[in-house]
Enzyme design. Structure first.
Site, PDB file in Angstrom:
ATOM      1  N   HIS A  61       1.518  -1.472  -0.192  1.00  0.00           N
ATOM      2  CA  HIS A  61       0.096   0.080  -0.250  1.00  0.00           C
ATOM      3  C   HIS A  61       1.016   1.386   0.215  1.00  0.00           C
ATOM      4  O   HIS A  61       2.040   1.374   0.397  1.00  0.00           O
ATOM      5  CB  HIS A  61      -0.527  -0.294   1.088  1.00  0.00           C
ATOM      6  CG  HIS A  61      -2.127  -0.920   1.144  1.00  0.00           C
ATOM      7  ND1 HIS A  61      -3.058  -0.892   1.715  1.00  0.00           N
ATOM      8  CD2 HIS A  61      -2.208  -2.296   0.325  1.00  0.00           C
ATOM      9  CE1 HIS A  61      -3.909  -1.809   1.880  1.00  0.00           C
ATOM     10  NE2 HIS A  61      -3.286  -2.690   1.016  1.00  0.00           N
ATOM     11  N   GLU A  63       0.800   3.533   1.982  1.00  0.00           N
ATOM     12  CA  GLU A  63       1.561   3.972   2.975  1.00  0.00           C
ATOM     13  C   GLU A  63       3.142   3.280   3.203  1.00  0.00           C
ATOM     14  O   GLU A  63       3.756   3.893   3.832  1.00  0.00           O
ATOM     15  CB  GLU A  63       1.180   4.048   4.097  1.00  0.00           C
ATOM     16  CG  GLU A  63      -0.617   5.329   4.118  1.00  0.00           C
ATOM     17  CD  GLU A  63      -1.386   3.843   3.635  1.00  0.00           C
ATOM     18  OE1 GLU A  63      -1.385   3.212   2.289  1.00  0.00           O
ATOM     19  OE2 GLU A  63      -2.691   4.250   4.075  1.00  0.00           O
ATOM     20  N   CYS A  91      -5.634   1.719   5.760  1.00  0.00           N
ATOM     21  CA  CYS A  91      -6.473  -0.070   6.396  1.00  0.00           C
ATOM     22  C   CYS A  91      -6.130  -0.119   7.908  1.00  0.00           C
ATOM     23  O   CYS A  91      -4.834   0.570   8.121  1.00  0.00           O
ATOM     24  CB  CYS A  91      -6.385  -0.710   5.833  1.00  0.00           C
ATOM     25  SG  CYS A  91      -4.526  -1.189   5.106  1.00  0.00           S
ATOM     26  N   CYS A  94      -2.352  -0.474   7.791  1.00  0.00           N
ATOM     27  CA  CYS A  94      -1.044   0.663   7.724  1.00  0.00           C
ATOM     28  C   CYS A  94      -1.039   1.017   9.178  1.00  0.00           C
ATOM     29  O   CYS A  94      -0.583   1.896   9.801  1.00  0.00           O
ATOM     30  CB  CYS A  94      -1.628   1.137   6.223  1.00  0.00           C
ATOM     31  SG  CYS A  94      -1.555   0.640   4.669  1.00  0.00           S
TER      32      CYS A  94
END
Length: 167
Positions: A61, A63, A91, A94
């Site tokens: 992701h 991040e 999410c 993360c």
């Protein structure tokens, strides 16, 4: 969720994250999420965009990509005093990475009504059982980020795109 007011640099860094999100979509056909990690002194330490589809990596992701880059640059898994800017609410994976990295502050644009873990669906960062607190500022350039995300999925479904404020 405790939400702090945005600072004067928040819009600047969020615009950078939005440009990365656009790159994710344009170059990799990824969901347009971008992230920028900035040090306490205002130095850009890491940036990233979603690469989980392109890299066949569920953890890639935006991040995580940005935090990995910053960790490599600093030679440390702790990112103390840093601010993470991301175009979509993190999410659970993360959010917990933010806690483990000791990120000082999270600034995100659009909320994620399905998997958001920083105040909308879950509030992992606000859980008092954690040994680290992350300050949160939400909603910086939220409309632009939300429209870009909606348009990505609308295009996939062959639906007409929504106008961007910047158009």
């Amino acid at each position: 969720m405790t939400t702090e007011p945005p600072t004067r640099d928040d819009e600047k860094w969020m615009r950078h994250a939005l440009a990365l999100a656009e790159r994710a979509q344009r170059e990799f056909d990824e969901i347009p999420v971008g992230a920028v990690l900035v040090g306490a002194d205002g130095t850009l330490l890491g940036e990233g965009w979603n690469l989980n589809i392109a890299n066949h990596d569920p953890s890639a992701h935006a991040e995580i990509v940005a935090m990995r880059a910053a960790g490599a640059r600093l030679g440390n898994h702790r990112l103390v005093g840093c601010t993470l800017y991301v175009t979509l609410e993190p999410c659970a994976m993360c959010a917990m990475a933010l806690v483990h990295a000791r990120i000082a502050r999270l600034v995100y644009a659009a909320t994620d009504p399905k998997t958001g873990a920083c105040g909308s669906v879950f509030d992992l960062l606000g859980d008092v059982r954690h040994n680290h607190r992350v300050e949160v500022s939400a909603g910086v350039l939220a409309q632009e980020a939300s429209t870009r995300l909606s348009n990505y999925f609308r295009a996939k479904r062959g639906r007409p795109l929504l106008p961007l404020d910047s158009d």
